[in-house]
Write an enzyme that holds these catalytic residues in place. Sequence first.
Site, PDB file in Angstrom:
ATOM      1  N   TYR A  62      13.442 -49.901 -11.011  1.00  0.00           N
ATOM      2  CA  TYR A  62      12.399 -48.882 -10.839  1.00  0.00           C
ATOM      3  C   TYR A  62      11.451 -49.319  -9.731  1.00  0.00           C
ATOM      4  O   TYR A  62      11.015 -50.477  -9.692  1.00  0.00           O
ATOM      5  CB  TYR A  62      11.625 -48.727 -12.154  1.00  0.00           C
ATOM      6  CG  TYR A  62      10.492 -47.724 -12.124  1.00  0.00           C
ATOM      7  CD1 TYR A  62      10.732 -46.367 -11.929  1.00  0.00           C
ATOM      8  CD2 TYR A  62       9.170 -48.139 -12.309  1.00  0.00           C
ATOM      9  CE1 TYR A  62       9.692 -45.449 -11.920  1.00  0.00           C
ATOM     10  CE2 TYR A  62       8.114 -47.216 -12.305  1.00  0.00           C
ATOM     11  CZ  TYR A  62       8.388 -45.875 -12.111  1.00  0.00           C
ATOM     12  OH  TYR A  62       7.354 -44.958 -12.107  1.00  0.00           O
TER      13      TYR A  62
ATOM     14  N   ASP B 241      10.693 -56.025  -4.666  1.00  0.00           N
ATOM     15  CA  ASP B 241       9.620 -55.283  -5.336  1.00  0.00           C
ATOM     16  C   ASP B 241       9.088 -56.190  -6.433  1.00  0.00           C
ATOM     17  O   ASP B 241       9.664 -56.300  -7.519  1.00  0.00           O
ATOM     18  CB  ASP B 241      10.161 -53.966  -5.904  1.00  0.00           C
ATOM     19  CG  ASP B 241       9.076 -53.189  -6.642  1.00  0.00           C
ATOM     20  OD1 ASP B 241       7.950 -53.716  -6.764  1.00  0.00           O
ATOM     21  OD2 ASP B 241       9.359 -52.063  -7.102  1.00  0.00           O
TER      22      ASP B 241
ATOM     23  N   LYS C   4       0.059 -54.501 -10.378  1.00  0.00           N
ATOM     24  CA  LYS C   4      -0.221 -55.085 -11.685  1.00  0.00           C
ATOM     25  C   LYS C   4      -1.164 -56.300 -11.640  1.00  0.00           C
ATOM     26  O   LYS C   4      -2.366 -56.137 -11.576  1.00  0.00           O
ATOM     27  CB  LYS C   4       1.099 -55.422 -12.389  1.00  0.00           C
ATOM     28  CG  LYS C   4       1.946 -54.147 -12.650  1.00  0.00           C
ATOM     29  CD  LYS C   4       3.119 -54.415 -13.542  1.00  0.00           C
ATOM     30  CE  LYS C   4       4.093 -53.247 -13.597  1.00  0.00           C
ATOM     31  NZ  LYS C   4       3.824 -52.246 -14.597  1.00  0.00           N
TER      32      LYS C   4
HETATM   33  C1  LIG Z   1       8.995 -53.129 -10.188  1.00  0.00           C
HETATM   34  C2  LIG Z   1       8.024 -51.982 -10.202  1.00  0.00           C
HETATM   35  N1  LIG Z   1       7.801 -51.293  -9.078  1.00  0.00           N
HETATM   36  C3  LIG Z   1       6.930 -50.273  -9.025  1.00  0.00           C
HETATM   37  C4  LIG Z   1       6.245 -49.883 -10.153  1.00  0.00           C
HETATM   38  C5  LIG Z   1       5.264 -48.759 -10.085  1.00  0.00           C
HETATM   39  O1  LIG Z   1       3.966 -49.256 -10.252  1.00  0.00           O
HETATM   40  P1  LIG Z   1       2.783 -48.308 -10.780  1.00  0.00           P
HETATM   41  O2  LIG Z   1       3.101 -47.980 -12.202  1.00  0.00           O
HETATM   42  O3  LIG Z   1       1.553 -49.150 -10.615  1.00  0.00           O
HETATM   43  O4  LIG Z   1       2.773 -47.107  -9.923  1.00  0.00           O
HETATM   44  C6  LIG Z   1       6.464 -50.556 -11.352  1.00  0.00           C
HETATM   45  C7  LIG Z   1       5.783 -50.145 -12.588  1.00  0.00           C
HETATM   46  O5  LIG Z   1       6.055 -50.561 -13.672  1.00  0.00           O
HETATM   47  C8  LIG Z   1       7.370 -51.637 -11.386  1.00  0.00           C
HETATM   48  O6  LIG Z   1       7.609 -52.322 -12.498  1.00  0.00           O
END
Ligand SMILES: Cc1ncc(COP(=O)(O)O)c(C=O)c1O
Length: 447
Positions: free
Chosen positions: A166, A259, A287
């Site tokens: 994700y 990511d 985060k």
């Molecule tokens: C690996 C990763 N990328 C992107 C995101 C998206 O972040 P946000 O929820 O702050 O938009 C998340 C959210 O859990 C994530 O775990």
Amino acid sequence: MAAATKRQSRTQRKARGGARGGFETLKSEEIFTEAKDLMPGGVSSPVRAFKSVGGNPVVFDRVKGAYAWDVDGNQYVDYVGTWGPAIIGHADDKVLKALSTQMEKGTSFGAPCALENELAKMVIDAVPSVEMVRFTNSGTEACMGMLRLVRAFTKRDVVVKFEGCYHGHGDAFLVQAGSGVATLGLPDSPGVPKGATTSTLCAEYNNLESVEELLKNNEVAAVILEPVVGNSGFIPPTKEFLVGLRELTTKYGALLVFDEVMTGFRIAYGGAQEHFGVTPDVTTMGKVIGGGLPVGAYGGRKDIMEMVAPAGPMYQAGTLSGNPLAMTAGIETLKRLKEPGSYEYLDKITGKLINGILDAAKEHGHQVCGGHISGMFGFFFCEGPVTCFADATKSDTEKFAKWHRMMLQKGIYLAPSQYEAGFTSLAHTEEDIDRTIAAAKEVFAAL
Ligand SMILES: Cc1ncc(COP(=O)(O)O)c(C=O)c1O
């Protein structure tokens, strides 16, 4: 909810609450019932609605350290930690003090502020791939900016992601991978135009051949992955997989993107890239670097980052980006994490937790596999090993749902989905872990 149905639901909850020795969720039920009329599904982000485990969510009232309290006064040992940011514990006193001092000076400037430099320097010092950074307000925003950047820099459109990873809810990332080794992207949600995902290709995690096949046959801008998967449950990479991705992307002229929205400052101070010793070209974060306030960031090599406006032509902006409150919470959180022993402690308690859960399952004849790296963990209700999303789908999600609800009733708050990782914090004590393992034993015995 009609009054009669509400009364009936209250009676049911009370009866069950009595049988469980006082676990009542009447106020949660009332608030969540009202919320469903006010917000889609009653929530501001889907997984909070407990859809994949059934039953209603509990509504939080407050959090502190390793604990959360719901509006009915039930206390939980919290292993969600607001989905990762609460790595030093919720509402840490030093973070709160710094925030309140900053609040007196204003909450948003929309102008340069020295706190941005301070957090940027901390991120650049810590994360091997990052020489320059752009702050955003969420991980999703960071990933959207990163996507535009890798395309702008390479002058290529196609990106490769992995099934089950994700990267926020940007159109191009909402791709259903299908079961093939390499599947052409199809939109995963209505409203995503087909055109938005045709340049997104999917490969299988931990399978280098599936990646090379795509790199060979397409002009790929970037290979983008969660360096440790947390969004289809906890799935670690093999070191060979990450090393191989580094080699393959270099060979085919593509950028490598980690990511690290979830893993950044979570599995090591320098993220997964420090832990595995593999340096990508671009990194996304979120985060933890916001310490519980809304933050995201993307960063990388200077020659790549200088593409971003106003240094370069690639446009990306944000009214609240780099705001002083979020910067303050991030700075204080990273300061605490940098203290000696932080990651050793996270590793120790999380190892104890996951081993305790796995042993409890085994003792009572349930097939559960799992693992951890530092303060990130996960388990699947299947024999395992789980090395990719297809393996994760073999999990017994119905059994997991029952286990989840029973753990909740014992005061243990776990992610309400088999496809989510769990998180510990510096505030979790050995006693919290012991209490959790004891609950797990009772629940597995009864399951
Ligand atoms: C690996 C990763 N990328 C992107 C995101 C998206 O972040 P946000 O929820 O702050 O938009 C998340 C959210 O859990 C994530 O775990």
